[in-house]
Design a protein around this motif. Structure first.
Motif: not given
Length: 127
Positions: A57-67
């Protein structure tokens, strides 16, 4: 986890060989120990699953933020590039127009000089 299971099996075998208890008591203790190991393994599995889910979940959130940040940066860079290109185009067009104006002025001046020469030539012919 595998090391724990192997250690448990080796420990059980050693306990069977050197145990001062009767076979029935020893088997009961071994069964209880195996049950405890299974319970702990199940708990570790659950903890690993929960932590893995949290990390996912954290990786998904961070990935979305980076995107999102990358898209914003790209959009801003495109906007800045477009503005700079428009400014440069306006500057070039202004310089071209200035040159055309100067050429027009020079042409008018040349025509005036040519007319003055023609008038002077006509006056000389009259005299």
């Amino acid at each position: 986890m595998i090391g724990t299971l192997i250690g448990g099996i080796v420990g059980a075998a050693v306990a069977l060989l050197f145990a001062p208890k009767s076979g029935k008591d020893l088997r009961g203790n071994l069964n209880q120990g195996a049950s405890d190991v299974r319970g702990r393994a199940s708990e570790w599995k659950n903890v690993a699953y929960e932590k893995g889910s949290d990390l996912k979940d954290k990786a998904y959130v961070k990935g979305s933020e980076f995107k999102s940040k990358a898209l914003d940066s790209t959009s801003q860079m495109t906007k800045n590039f477009s503005e700079k290109t428009q400014d440069l185009t306006k500057t070039v067009q202004s310089k071209i127009q200035d040159k055309r104006n100067k050429e027009d002025e020079a042409e008018e001046a040349a025509e005036e000089v040519a007319e003055a020469i023609e008038e002077a030539a006509e006056e000389l012919e009259k005299k």
